[in-house]
Write a protein that holds these residues in place. Structure first.
Motif, PDB file in Angstrom:
ATOM      1  N   SER A 198      11.599   0.407  12.782  1.00 43.68           N
ATOM      2  CA  SER A 198      10.219   0.056  12.417  1.00 43.68           C
ATOM      3  C   SER A 198       9.619   1.118  11.503  1.00 43.68           C
ATOM      4  CB  SER A 198       9.363  -0.111  13.678  1.00 43.68           C
ATOM      5  OG  SER A 198       9.342   1.091  14.437  1.00 43.68           O
ATOM      6  N   GLU A 199       9.910   2.380  11.800  1.00 39.86           N
ATOM      7  CA  GLU A 199       9.381   3.468  10.960  1.00 39.86           C
ATOM      8  C   GLU A 199      10.027   3.424   9.575  1.00 39.86           C
ATOM      9  OE1 GLU A 199       7.043   5.481  12.525  1.00 39.86           O
ATOM     10  OE2 GLU A 199       6.593   6.311  10.572  1.00 39.86           O
ATOM     11  N   LEU A 200      11.321   3.136   9.541  1.00 32.82           N
ATOM     12  CA  LEU A 200      12.023   3.069   8.254  1.00 32.82           C
ATOM     13  C   LEU A 200      11.494   1.913   7.400  1.00 32.82           C
ATOM     14  CD1 LEU A 200      14.270   4.302   6.517  1.00 32.82           C
ATOM     15  CD2 LEU A 200      15.874   2.725   7.605  1.00 32.82           C
ATOM     16  N   ILE A 201      11.230   0.784   8.044  1.00 36.85           N
ATOM     17  CA  ILE A 201      10.660  -0.355   7.301  1.00 36.85           C
ATOM     18  C   ILE A 201       9.298   0.015   6.721  1.00 36.85           C
ATOM     19  CG2 ILE A 201       9.704  -2.682   7.555  1.00 36.85           C
ATOM     20  CD1 ILE A 201      11.939  -3.183   9.649  1.00 36.85           C
ATOM     21  N   ALA A 202       8.459   0.645   7.556  1.00 34.54           N
ATOM     22  CA  ALA A 202       7.117   1.033   7.094  1.00 34.54           C
ATOM     23  C   ALA A 202       7.207   1.994   5.910  1.00 34.54           C
ATOM     24  CB  ALA A 202       6.337   1.670   8.241  1.00 34.54           C
ATOM     25  N   GLY A 203       8.128   2.953   5.984  1.00 36.81           N
ATOM     26  CA  GLY A 203       8.279   3.900   4.886  1.00 36.81           C
ATOM     27  C   GLY A 203       8.780   3.235   3.613  1.00 36.81           C
ATOM     28  N   THR A 204       9.738   2.328   3.764  1.00 38.82           N
ATOM     29  CA  THR A 204      10.296   1.637   2.595  1.00 38.82           C
ATOM     30  C   THR A 204       9.249   0.752   1.924  1.00 38.82           C
ATOM     31  OG1 THR A 204      12.481   1.626   3.660  1.00 38.82           O
ATOM     32  CG2 THR A 204      12.140   0.099   1.833  1.00 38.82           C
ATOM     33  N   VAL A 205       8.482   0.035   2.739  1.00 38.34           N
ATOM     34  CA  VAL A 205       7.442  -0.840   2.179  1.00 38.34           C
ATOM     35  C   VAL A 205       6.377  -0.016   1.455  1.00 38.34           C
ATOM     36  CG1 VAL A 205       5.616  -2.496   2.741  1.00 38.34           C
ATOM     37  CG2 VAL A 205       7.855  -2.666   3.853  1.00 38.34           C
ATOM     38  N   GLN A 206       6.046   1.148   2.014  1.00 37.34           N
ATOM     39  CA  GLN A 206       5.072   2.019   1.341  1.00 37.34           C
ATOM     40  C   GLN A 206       5.539   2.368  -0.072  1.00 37.34           C
ATOM     41  OE1 GLN A 206       2.865   5.308   3.568  1.00 37.34           O
ATOM     42  NE2 GLN A 206       4.598   4.880   4.902  1.00 37.34           N
ATOM     43  N   VAL A 207       6.817   2.683  -0.197  1.00 36.08           N
ATOM     44  CA  VAL A 207       7.356   3.018  -1.519  1.00 36.08           C
ATOM     45  C   VAL A 207       7.272   1.798  -2.443  1.00 36.08           C
ATOM     46  CG1 VAL A 207       9.437   3.695  -2.771  1.00 36.08           C
ATOM     47  CG2 VAL A 207       8.860   4.815  -0.604  1.00 36.08           C
ATOM     48  N   LEU A 208       7.595   0.625  -1.900  1.00 38.96           N
ATOM     49  CA  LEU A 208       7.591  -0.596  -2.722  1.00 38.96           C
ATOM     50  C   LEU A 208       6.185  -0.979  -3.188  1.00 38.96           C
ATOM     51  CD1 LEU A 208      10.154  -2.774  -0.716  1.00 38.96           C
ATOM     52  CD2 LEU A 208      10.513  -1.603  -2.894  1.00 38.96           C
ATOM     53  N   ILE A 209       5.166  -0.631  -2.404  1.00 37.49           N
ATOM     54  CA  ILE A 209       3.793  -0.989  -2.815  1.00 37.49           C
ATOM     55  C   ILE A 209       3.117   0.150  -3.579  1.00 37.49           C
ATOM     56  CG2 ILE A 209       3.487  -2.656  -0.951  1.00 37.49           C
ATOM     57  CD1 ILE A 209       1.927  -0.604   0.614  1.00 37.49           C
ATOM     58  N   GLY A 210       3.899   1.198  -3.878  1.00 37.51           N
ATOM     59  CA  GLY A 210       3.395   2.207  -4.809  1.00 37.51           C
ATOM     60  C   GLY A 210       2.833   3.468  -4.203  1.00 37.51           C
ATOM     61  N   SER A 211       3.353   3.902  -3.070  1.00 38.73           N
ATOM     62  CA  SER A 211       2.863   5.156  -2.496  1.00 38.73           C
ATOM     63  C   SER A 211       3.102   6.317  -3.453  1.00 38.73           C
ATOM     64  CB  SER A 211       3.579   5.443  -1.175  1.00 38.73           C
ATOM     65  OG  SER A 211       3.254   6.747  -0.732  1.00 38.73           O
ATOM     66  N   PRO A 212       2.097   7.170  -3.663  1.00 36.28           N
ATOM     67  CA  PRO A 212       2.271   8.341  -4.532  1.00 36.28           C
ATOM     68  C   PRO A 212       3.340   9.301  -4.004  1.00 36.28           C
ATOM     69  CG  PRO A 212      -0.057   7.933  -4.085  1.00 36.28           C
ATOM     70  CD  PRO A 212       0.723   7.054  -3.147  1.00 36.28           C
ATOM     71  N   ALA A 213       3.712   9.185  -2.732  1.00 33.63           N
ATOM     72  CA  ALA A 213       4.716  10.089  -2.165  1.00 33.63           C
ATOM     73  C   ALA A 213       6.103   9.838  -2.742  1.00 33.63           C
ATOM     74  CB  ALA A 213       4.749   9.943  -0.640  1.00 33.63           C
ATOM     75  N   GLY A 214       6.334   8.639  -3.280  1.00 33.85           N
ATOM     76  CA  GLY A 214       7.611   8.357  -3.933  1.00 33.85           C
ATOM     77  C   GLY A 214       8.747   8.053  -2.970  1.00 33.85           C
ATOM     78  N   PRO A 215       9.957   7.865  -3.521  1.00 36.61           N
ATOM     79  CA  PRO A 215      11.120   7.437  -2.720  1.00 36.61           C
ATOM     80  C   PRO A 215      11.489   8.390  -1.580  1.00 36.61           C
ATOM     81  CG  PRO A 215      11.550   7.140  -5.052  1.00 36.61           C
ATOM     82  CD  PRO A 215      10.266   7.896  -4.963  1.00 36.61           C
ATOM     83  N   GLN A 216      11.160   9.684  -1.723  1.00 40.56           N
ATOM     84  CA  GLN A 216      11.500  10.619  -0.638  1.00 40.56           C
ATOM     85  C   GLN A 216      10.794  10.256   0.662  1.00 40.56           C
ATOM     86  OE1 GLN A 216      10.264  14.528  -1.776  1.00 40.56           O
ATOM     87  NE2 GLN A 216       8.083  14.056  -1.683  1.00 40.56           N
ATOM     88  N   LEU A 217       9.775   9.397   0.546  1.00 37.41           N
ATOM     89  CA  LEU A 217       9.066   8.942   1.733  1.00 37.41           C
ATOM     90  C   LEU A 217       9.991   8.171   2.673  1.00 37.41           C
ATOM     91  CD1 LEU A 217       6.362   8.720   3.205  1.00 37.41           C
ATOM     92  CD2 LEU A 217       5.861   6.683   1.857  1.00 37.41           C
ATOM     93  N   ILE A 218      10.997   7.514   2.106  1.00 35.14           N
ATOM     94  CA  ILE A 218      11.948   6.764   2.936  1.00 35.14           C
ATOM     95  C   ILE A 218      12.723   7.727   3.841  1.00 35.14           C
ATOM     96  CG2 ILE A 218      13.977   5.263   2.890  1.00 35.14           C
ATOM     97  CD1 ILE A 218      12.934   4.139   0.224  1.00 35.14           C
ATOM     98  N   ILE A 219      13.100   8.879   3.277  1.00 30.54           N
ATOM     99  CA  ILE A 219      13.804   9.882   4.085  1.00 30.54           C
ATOM    100  C   ILE A 219      12.873  10.427   5.171  1.00 30.54           C
ATOM    101  CG2 ILE A 219      15.000  12.102   4.018  1.00 30.54           C
ATOM    102  CD1 ILE A 219      15.694  11.524   1.102  1.00 30.54           C
ATOM    103  N   SER A 220      11.633  10.697   4.794  1.00 28.08           N
ATOM    104  CA  SER A 220      10.655  11.200   5.774  1.00 28.08           C
ATOM    105  C   SER A 220      10.489  10.201   6.915  1.00 28.08           C
ATOM    106  CB  SER A 220       9.302  11.446   5.098  1.00 28.08           C
ATOM    107  OG  SER A 220       9.419  12.388   4.064  1.00 28.08           O
TER     108      SER A 220
END
Length: 201
Positions: free
Chosen positions: A75-97
């Motif tokens: 669930s956390e990984l999905i939330a992080g991935t979706v954030q990146v897809l909708i344009g989070s300024p944190a960028g792709p490294q957010l998926i690792i976080s």
């Protein structure tokens, strides 16, 4: 791992991940504003720490409702991935976080062999996610450059935030959902119905 899951559990976990991706992104901007307010007082490093626990909450909610191994992590990984897809300024490294935070929460449930979902375990899961995220931030966010006093203080605040905003608040939100009856097909909803039945008898 997911082969043990029912389709409706995967769907619910995915929905939670998407919904909380938008909530997480909103808190990202809120944290930026908070940091800007605190910086003139020398408290800028605490801008995100006070609210950091909110970024673990979907892992607690999903695990508490579904009660199967992997719920916190995925669930956390999905939330992080979706954030990146909708344009989070944190960028792709957010998926690792997100993956690391999910692993932190999952570790607490794994320690009970995924059989204990009481409030102390949910709090422990929030704090474990906080600890894992801090360890990741040590390398990725420059936390190692802080003074020893700030390191101790920010770690303490993040642990408390994980305990309260992820553990306690996550349980409260899940229980309120269960009380409406919408979760009756899931582990938490079934437990809630049993408890109400015992009280009524």
């Amino acid at each position: 791992m997911l082969r043990e899951w029912k389709l409706k559990e995967i769907v619910l976990m995915s929905v939670l991940g998407v919904v909380f991706a938008f909530i997480y992104l909103g808190f990202f901007f809120f944290g930026q504003g908070l940091r800007n307010v605190l910086t003139p007082f020398g408290l800028g490093p605490f801008g995100y720490e006070f609210i950091f626990g909110i970024w673990f909450i979907v892992s607690i909610i999903a695990a508490y409702i579904i009660r199967k191994r992997g719920a916190a992590f995925w669930s956390e990984l999905i939330a992080g991935t979706v954030q990146v897809l909708i344009g989070s300024p944190a960028g792709p490294q957010l998926i690792i976080s997100a993956a690391i935070q999910g692993l932190g929460a999952e570790a607490a449930f794994a320690a009970t062999k995924w059989k204990n979902y009481t409030l102390p375990v949910l709090i422990a899961a929030g704090m474990s996610a906080a600890l894992f995220s801090y360890a990741w931030g040590w390398f990725q966010s420059g936390l190692a450059a802080l003074t020893p006093g700030l390191i101790a203080a920010t770690l303490l605040v993040r642990l408390l935030s994980g305990a309260l905003l992820a553990g306690v608040l996550g349980k409260w939100i899940s229980d309120q959902l269960a009380n409406t009856g919408v979760l009756r097909g899931y582990a938490l909803g079934k437990e809630s119905l049993k408890q109400r039945g015992r009280k009524a008898s």
